[in-house]
Design a protein around this motif. Structure first.
Motif, short mmCIF file in Angstrom:
data_model
loop_
_atom_site.label_atom_id
_atom_site.label_comp_id
_atom_site.label_asym_id
_atom_site.label_seq_id
_atom_site.Cartn_x
_atom_site.Cartn_y
_atom_site.Cartn_z
N ARG A 225 -0.12 7.73 18.49
CA ARG A 225 1.11 7.44 19.25
C ARG A 225 2.07 6.53 18.86
O ARG A 225 1.57 5.37 18.04
CB ARG A 225 0.86 7.32 21.05
N SER B 59 8.70 5.25 21.21
CA SER B 59 9.77 5.80 20.86
C SER B 59 11.27 5.31 21.56
O SER B 59 12.24 5.31 20.89
CB SER B 59 9.92 7.65 21.10
N ARG C 50 5.26 8.82 22.34
CA ARG C 50 5.13 10.25 21.60
C ARG C 50 4.16 10.45 20.59
O ARG C 50 3.71 9.29 20.04
CB ARG C 50 6.66 10.70 21.18
#
Length: 88
Positions: free
Chosen positions: A9, A12, A88
């Motif tokens: 991950r 973001s 994300r």
């Protein structure tokens, strides 16, 4: 369940408001792992969209757990913060 333990991950986007009396105060977000890694240090107020410049912050902790740790620096009674992070 979205934050898997494989460390894939990325951070973001982030919205933050760090409310302190001391201008040297901050909040550190760390990727948790066998050796933690600093993702970002925040102070003041703002928002970052790291996707637009392709600068998403990757998980570079050693043996990542998928957790994100928060640590305050120079906070006093009554200081507070709000952080909204998109991964994300």
């Amino acid at each position: 369940t979205f934050m898997t333990e494989d460390g894939n991950r990325k951070l973001s986007k982030i919205w933050f408001s760090i409310n302190t009396a001391n201008d040297k105060s901050s909040v550190e977000l760390k990727w948790d792992g066998a050796t933690d890694a600093t993702a970002v240090i925040l102070s003041g107020n703002g928002q970052w969209d790291l996707r637009t410049s392709a600068n998403e912050i990757t998980n570079n902790a050693t043996t990542p757990t998928g957790d994100v740790l928060l640590s305050t620096k120079n906070f006093a009674s009554g200081d507070n913060y709000t952080i909204i992070a998109e991964f994300r």
